[in-house]
Design an enzyme around this catalytic site. Structure first.
Site, PDB file in Angstrom:
ATOM      1  CG  ASN A  31      -2.222   0.745   0.834  1.00  0.00           C
ATOM      2  OD1 ASN A  31      -2.256   1.633   0.005  1.00  0.00           O
ATOM      3  ND2 ASN A  31      -3.294   0.356   1.482  1.00  0.00           N
ATOM      4  CB  THR A  32       1.976   2.992  -2.413  1.00  0.00           C
ATOM      5  OG1 THR A  32       2.519   1.689  -2.380  1.00  0.00           O
ATOM      6  CG2 THR A  32       3.024   3.971  -2.874  1.00  0.00           C
TER       7      THR A  32
END
Length: 565
Positions: free
Chosen positions: A373-374
């Site tokens: 996740n970013t």
């Protein structure tokens, strides 16, 4: 009578115009582009965007604003990013008229090797807990980038996030969902609940959330510099914490960490130079896909057509087989980048595509080796400098491990290592950087800046980059439309971790594609899932050098905002 006519007209429009219909542009766009002259910021959370603009108005550079926004995102979007993770950037220096690349990824602990997993019969590195934790590269990245491109002091840059952490902020909608979803199953991991579960649960949309521990950590970094994190009290706290919970990351691993300035890599796609960073990231896959797709008349196929979605999916499969085989830490393996990015190699790979049938699996390229996740954000300043920056802790809430009193979670990027095959390019080795999913991007034309862009979402990122470029170049969409257009995401093919999905994988299509198209794709042997899924979170800034105007875009899949002044 006139008033009655107007009333009836309004009723007609209310009944007959769908919510997505607009006066101009594509019907699926949700809003217009943002236009401004002096500066622009696009991030996945409005408070972070506003902090970036405040820094720009204070006289800060694009890099100052990007770091300030990233610090804010670590506070307001903690399931996706933070100083326990890594950072990458592509920077346009307006004075030098040059692109710089930066790799701020951390390495595996020196005391951890592949035999640890093999001896225990473990085929994968666990997603949570101490084993997937690698050195956090973010803070060192901040200071390297700031030293080269910053104007304000680091204390001025971090102060907004420090203030918000202590005073609190309302949780926004998508982030509330991510915090709720991401916390499932890791509530009992050390330090997690005390930091992220006030009142014993994740905060809901609109509830005010505070993280004074993170503010204190930011303040130590602001006052003590980079070494406060890697050689000071913060490093000693992490070291003691990991030892207590049988982890491998040590003080020595932190103290010896270094980042790397790298040369961006590119390919020319129909006259536009598209830029990515070299491995250990996956940006090469986007360039390989573009090289394959350049051999087709995509514009005549039309957006959302059966032919376009078919060849796009097959190009993805081809590139991702090479991704699984070759992409890794270049300090440990020699990567045949020149061959992977050549137009001749793309033509060989393109010849494998059957226009009438989806392949179950493709072989990776037979090349000679050379001797989630970013969060993504982008900022541009009044001097023409542009920053394309991406930062991540990997999966939602990463390892779930929160060192005592520090207010941030340690990344689980080590989960990407292959621990099944010691000869694999991405096999775990002490001090090695894992294969990385996060990638910033940039587009130039004739040596001049055009677009700084990126999107988050693990393996979707190269696929998303390609779709953005094609939407802009082949389908003539504007910057906002290019991000709002429905996307595909293919899952399958070999993975750098060693796992394999055969039978053609799964083609996920976002809502907005015609069902007739779906039927025809199924006839071509595609296994299709339709509707809600992870399709990325796009932000972008374009520049019109003739009029000296910036364009900002932020898609609706996130809580994001593009704003300028």
């Amino acid at each position: 009578m006139k008033n009655l006519f107007l009333a009836l007209l309004l009723v007609f429009f209310a009944v007959n115009i769908k919510a997505q219909d607009r006066l101009t542009g594509e019907t699926f766009t949700t809003r217009s582009e943002i236009l401004a002259r002096n500066g622009m910021a696009a991030t996945s959370q409005p408070l972070a965007t506003q902090v970036a603009l405040d820094i720009l108005k204070k006289g800060g550079s694009a890099m100052d604003a990007a770091i300030a926004a990233n610090a804010m995102l670590g506070l307001v979007e903690p399931a996706s990013c933070g100083i326990g993770g890594d950072i990458f950037a592509i920077v346009w220096d307006a004075k030098e008229e040059k692109l710089y690349g930066f790799n701020g990824s951390g390495r595996a602990p020196e005391s951890l090797n592949i035999e640890y997993f093999m001896d225990r019969g473990m085929k994968y590195v666990p997603l949570h807990g101490p084993l997937p934790v690698s050195v956090p590269g973010c803070v060192d990245g901040w200071f390297n980038l700031h030293e080269k491109f910053g104007k304000l002091t680091i204390k001025e840059v971090l102060q907004p996030a420090i203030n918000y952490g202590r005073e609190g902020f309302p949780i926004s909608e998508v982030i509330a969902y991510e915090m709720d979803y991401g916390s499932e199953g890791i509530e009992d991991l050390p330090g997690f609940a005390a930091t992220y579960l006030p009142n014993g649960r994740p905060p809901k949309k609109g509830e005010v959330f505070k993280n004074p521990d993170l503010s204190n950590t930011y303040e130590k970094i602001a006052n003590g510099g980079r070494d406060a994190f890697y050689k000071g009290d913060i490093a000693r706290t992490i070291d003691a914490f990991m030892k207590e919970y049988n982890g491998f990351l040590s003080y020595e691993d932190l103290a010896s960490h270094t980042s790397n300035w790298v040369e961006p890599i590119s390919t020319n796609y129909r006259g536009y130079e598209v830029w990515e960073l070299p491995p250990n990231g996956q940006g090469t896959a986007a360039l390989q896909m573009l090289n394959i797709l350049e051999g087709y008349d995509i514009a005549s196929m039309g957006f959302g057509s059966v032919d376009y979605l078919h060849i796009l999916t097959e190009a993805k499969k081809l590139a991702y087989e090479d991704r699984a085989k070759f992409y890794a830490d270049p300090d440990f393996v020699n990567i045949p980048l020149t061959q992977l990015l050549s137009k001749e190699y793309a033509a060989q790979r393109r010849a494998l595509i059957n226009p009438d049938k989806a392949a179950d699996i493709y072989p990776a390229g037979d090349l000679e080796i050379e001797s989630g996740n970013t969060t993504y954000l982008t900022v541009a300043d009044k001097d023409g400098n542009m920053v394309s920056l991406i930062q991540s802790i990997y999966s939602e809430f990463a390892s779930g491990m929160v060192p005592d009193g520090l207010g941030f979670v340690l990344q689980n990027r080590g989960q990407m290592f292959n621990v099944q095959d010691e000869n694999h390019a991405n096999a775990l080795e002490p001090g090695k950087r894992p294969f990385h999913t996060i990638i910033p991007a940039f587009i130039t034309r004739d040596g001049k800046p055009l677009v700084s862009f990126g999107l988050m979402g693990g393996a979707v990122q190269p696929q998303g980059h390609v779709q953005i470029v094609i939407n802009l170049v082949d389908f003539g969409m504007n910057l906002q439309e290019a991000g709002d257009a429905p996307r595909m995401r293919h899952q399958g093919s070999s993975q750098p971790t060693g796992s394999v999905m055969t039978n053609g994988g799964r083609l996920n299509l976002e809502s907005g594609f015609d069902y007739k198209t779906i039927r025809e794709l199924r006839k071509k042997n595609h296994n299709i899932t339709f509707g809600v899924g992870i399709y990325g979170g796009y932000q972008a800034i374009g520049v019109d050098l003739e009029n000296k105007v910036y364009t900002g875009a932020s898609e609706s899949r996130k809580d994001g905002q593009a704003a300028g002044y």
